[in-house]
Design an enzyme around this catalytic site. Structure first.
Site, short mmCIF file in Angstrom:
data_model
loop_
_atom_site.label_atom_id
_atom_site.label_comp_id
_atom_site.label_asym_id
_atom_site.label_seq_id
_atom_site.Cartn_x
_atom_site.Cartn_y
_atom_site.Cartn_z
N SER A 163 44.56 35.61 35.09
CA SER A 163 44.85 37.00 34.75
C SER A 163 43.86 37.86 35.53
CB SER A 163 44.66 37.22 33.24
OG SER A 163 44.58 38.59 32.93
N TYR A 177 39.29 36.57 25.70
CA TYR A 177 40.30 36.34 26.73
C TYR A 177 39.69 36.46 28.11
CZ TYR A 177 44.84 36.60 29.12
OH TYR A 177 45.91 36.36 29.94
#
Length: 265
Positions: A163, A177
């Site tokens: 990501s 995350y």
């Protein structure tokens, strides 16, 4: 391994011309985690349609089977449950792949989660452990399963779906995350450097906003208009298929793909 041929017929005012397009991926064995929905599902469709033997895994068998039935590929897409946070589940999944279609040529680590309470003030330690187990340790365990045979054959590709939160520590991604994706970045880069003389290539893919079910876990609900304006899973799939089609001498260590409208700083 025989390449798959496609025939494209073009017509001009003078003469019809046949162009034969050969897929270098035909017959390749592909294992995809997180393959039932979102980015993993898009990649499964793209690689299956390119002629690969695709096996998709995820924690829920129903979406896996539904996706497999929906892909009109020459070779049927196989399914098997996997929870990448559980070592025995990882072992069982890759044993199934080897027994059904052979050693893995291409691994796609697409399993990943996020949580709703993403700040240090609201997150609990159990959230930290769960996200790290899936996003980071899960990717490690899957790579560990396929890397030794790849090194022995001196051929193989690992695609880590990370990501932009693995490149920039952004509030949207949240504390754990971002940490898990930064760790995935280091994991992929370190392994790629280690095996660069052994024919194995590892690519970290850093998508920006993508319309996947993970959006449903955001603290602020996402509108349908916003979902339509950002990347779609098939966009990532097109990129991954292109990377996998490169000749063995070419390695893409990492690549960022984002919606045109998303800021990149």
């Amino acid at each position: 391994m025989r390449a798959r041929e496609f025939t494209l017929i073009t017509r001009s005012p003078l003469i019809p011309i046949e162009i034969h397009i050969v897929s270098s991926l035909a017959g390749k064995v592909v294992a995809i985690t997180g393959g039932g929905t979102g980015i993993g599902a898009g990649i499964a469709r793209g690689l299956a349609m390119a002629g690969c033997n695709v096996v998709i895994g995820g924690r829920r068998i129903e979406p896996l089977d539904a996706l497999a039935k929906s892909i009109p590929s020459e070779k049927p897409v196989l399914t098997h449950p996997i929870d990448v946070a559980e070592p025995q589940s990882v072992t069982d999944f890759f044993s199934f792949v080897r027994n059904q279609v052979g050693e893995v040529d291409i691994l796609v680590n697409s399993a990943g989660i996020n949580i709703q309470n993403r700040t240090m003030a609201t997150m609990v330690p159990e959230d930290w452990d769960r996200v790290m187990q899936i996003n980071t340790s899960g990717a490690y365990r899957c790579i560990l399963e396929v890397l030794p045979p790849m090194r022995e054959r001196r051929d193989g590709i690992v695609i880590n779906i990370s990501s932009i939160a693995g490149k920039r520590a952004i509030a949207l991604g949240g504390v754990v995350y971002c940490a898990s994706k930064f760790a995935m970045t280091a994991l992929g880069t370190a392994i790629a450097n280690e095996v660069r003389h052994e024919g194995v290539r590892v690519t970290n893919v850093y998508p920006g906003e993508v319309n996947t079910p993970i959006l449903d876990r955001r603290p602020v609900p996402v509108t349908q208009a916003h979902k339509d304006s950002i990347l779609q899973p098939d966009d990532i799939a097109s990129l991954v298929v292109t990377i996998c089609q490169l000749p063995p001498r070419a390695h893409v260590p990492e690549i960022v793909i984002k919606p045109t409208t998303q800021e990149w700083v």
